[in-house]
Design a protein around this motif. Sequence first.
Motif, PDB file in Angstrom:
ATOM      1  N   LEU A 142       0.838  -1.209   0.553  1.00 54.08           N
ATOM      2  CA  LEU A 142      -0.144  -0.573  -0.071  1.00 54.08           C
ATOM      3  C   LEU A 142       1.144   1.071   0.395  1.00 54.08           C
ATOM      4  N   THR A 143       2.070   1.197   0.469  1.00 46.07           N
ATOM      5  CA  THR A 143       3.129   2.622   0.062  1.00 46.07           C
ATOM      6  C   THR A 143       3.557   3.052  -0.983  1.00 46.07           C
ATOM      7  N   ALA A 144       2.999   2.318  -2.315  1.00 45.54           N
ATOM      8  CA  ALA A 144       3.561   2.297  -3.541  1.00 45.54           C
ATOM      9  C   ALA A 144       3.068   3.839  -3.537  1.00 45.54           C
ATOM     10  N   PRO A 145       3.160   4.538  -4.364  1.00 50.07           N
ATOM     11  CA  PRO A 145       3.132   5.809  -4.677  1.00 50.07           C
ATOM     12  C   PRO A 145       1.187   5.393  -5.534  1.00 50.07           C
ATOM     13  N   GLU A 146       0.841   4.970  -5.940  1.00 51.69           N
ATOM     14  CA  GLU A 146       0.549   4.958  -7.029  1.00 51.69           C
ATOM     15  C   GLU A 146      -0.843   4.168  -6.337  1.00 51.69           C
ATOM     16  N   SER A 150      -4.430   6.313  -4.455  1.00 53.06           N
ATOM     17  CA  SER A 150      -5.691   5.448  -4.440  1.00 53.06           C
ATOM     18  C   SER A 150      -6.441   4.509  -2.945  1.00 53.06           C
ATOM     19  N   LEU A 151      -6.038   4.873  -2.355  1.00 50.50           N
ATOM     20  CA  LEU A 151      -5.979   4.656  -0.594  1.00 50.50           C
ATOM     21  C   LEU A 151      -7.020   5.286   0.872  1.00 50.50           C
ATOM     22  N   THR A 152      -7.965   4.689   0.876  1.00 54.75           N
ATOM     23  CA  THR A 152      -8.878   5.696   2.378  1.00 54.75           C
ATOM     24  C   THR A 152      -8.991   4.417   3.579  1.00 54.75           C
ATOM     25  N   MET A 153      -8.760   4.423   4.486  1.00 59.87           N
ATOM     26  CA  MET A 153      -8.486   4.112   5.779  1.00 59.87           C
ATOM     27  C   MET A 153      -9.299   4.582   7.117  1.00 59.87           C
ATOM     28  N   PRO A 154     -10.218   3.921   7.915  1.00 64.29           N
ATOM     29  CA  PRO A 154     -10.811   4.872   9.030  1.00 64.29           C
ATOM     30  C   PRO A 154      -9.968   5.453   9.809  1.00 64.29           C
ATOM     31  N   LEU A 183       2.480   6.796   3.566  1.00 70.53           N
ATOM     32  CA  LEU A 183       0.933   6.640   3.303  1.00 70.53           C
ATOM     33  C   LEU A 183       0.653   7.807   2.632  1.00 70.53           C
ATOM     34  N   ALA A 184       0.948   9.177   4.028  1.00 73.51           N
ATOM     35  CA  ALA A 184      -0.054  10.804   3.452  1.00 73.51           C
ATOM     36  C   ALA A 184       1.245  10.942   2.425  1.00 73.51           C
ATOM     37  N   GLU A 185       2.348  10.871   2.974  1.00 72.66           N
ATOM     38  CA  GLU A 185       2.731  11.543   2.001  1.00 72.66           C
ATOM     39  C   GLU A 185       2.488  11.546   0.136  1.00 72.66           C
ATOM     40  N   ASP A 317      -3.176  14.692  12.537  1.00 70.12           N
ATOM     41  CA  ASP A 317      -1.894  15.749  12.311  1.00 70.12           C
ATOM     42  C   ASP A 317      -1.611  15.576  10.185  1.00 70.12           C
ATOM     43  N   LEU A 318      -1.019  14.139  10.661  1.00 69.47           N
ATOM     44  CA  LEU A 318      -1.342  13.371   9.173  1.00 69.47           C
ATOM     45  C   LEU A 318      -1.867  13.702   8.312  1.00 69.47           C
ATOM     46  N   PHE A 319      -3.612  12.805   8.436  1.00 71.49           N
ATOM     47  CA  PHE A 319      -4.935  12.792   7.549  1.00 71.49           C
ATOM     48  C   PHE A 319      -6.062  13.842   8.459  1.00 71.49           C
TER      49      PHE A 319
END
Length: 321
Positions: A142-146, A150-154, A183-185, A317-319
């Motif tokens: 999931l850390t790959a840029p692509e 396109s990732l969402t999380m609770p 993930l945030a970056e 702070d991140l999301f």
Amino acid sequence: MIAGLALASVSTFALAQSGPLTIYTSQPTEQMDTIVSAFNEAYPDIEVEVFRSGTTEVVNRLQAEFAAGSTPADVLLIADAVAMTRLKADGRLAAYADAPVEGLPSAVIDPDMTFFGTKLITTGIVYNTELVDTPPTSWMDLTAPEAAASLTMPSPLYSGAAVYHVGTMVQQPEFGWDYYETLAENGAIAGRGNGGVLEAVARGEKAYGIIVDFMPLNAKADGSPVDFVFPSEGVSAITEPVAIVEGTDNMEAAQAFVDWTLSEAGQRLSAAQGYIPLIDGVELPEGRPAPSQLTILEADLDQMIADDEANKRAFADLFGG
């Protein structure tokens, strides 16, 4: 790994229960209706009322009611052992020494017998089968840029399962906060609860999501274009503990509900609703591993509690909050 589990006994059910019983829960409404119906088949004289909301909102309501002097809640069924541990520390949970825990894994039982796991709810990866050609197999995928874009999380600000998952992940040396920063970056976002994650992925707004297992697996069975991955490194797992509120007006009925949820009948219903039961030997829904086949990421619950507010601030702070 969780292994060597046996079927829980039903022989210790309490007797002669009747009257009103109020349950505060984070379990989805339709599933809770089914639970109450099945419970009332065994205990027809208990009149069950349910307040249902997200775990955080349930706990906030409880705390407000405690501050005002009392709560109508008799039983809690919420997806957050962290919250249960805090309520226990505040003297808000009643011990139930005779709860029928024989055959259950010790890891899901509070040592002081104030709350008890009712099922295994793991957090892993959902993906849209129409958007993803090569499914992820690990958390690191999931850390790959692509993927992250396109990732969402609770968010742990809203979801009890997310509180536990984030708290578990940041304790793992191979992940920590570096994982979430990456993930945030790379563009990942957070919403509120797991339901919003499923909707975004099922509609194709996002290709990937971090989510509790039963939602996408149930949706897949209903024809939704989603599938679920148990990542290779392991999963976090909550147990949706049940507890009796200290000062309940109907202790016998509250004990009966705990008895039933831990019984073979309760475990079979959990499996029928798409959850992983606590015990081997119960027929599993499609796509679910037996409990003994799961790799569970270990976490220090006391440390998680100590870090809870800091974890939520760092996540916000991140999301965003």
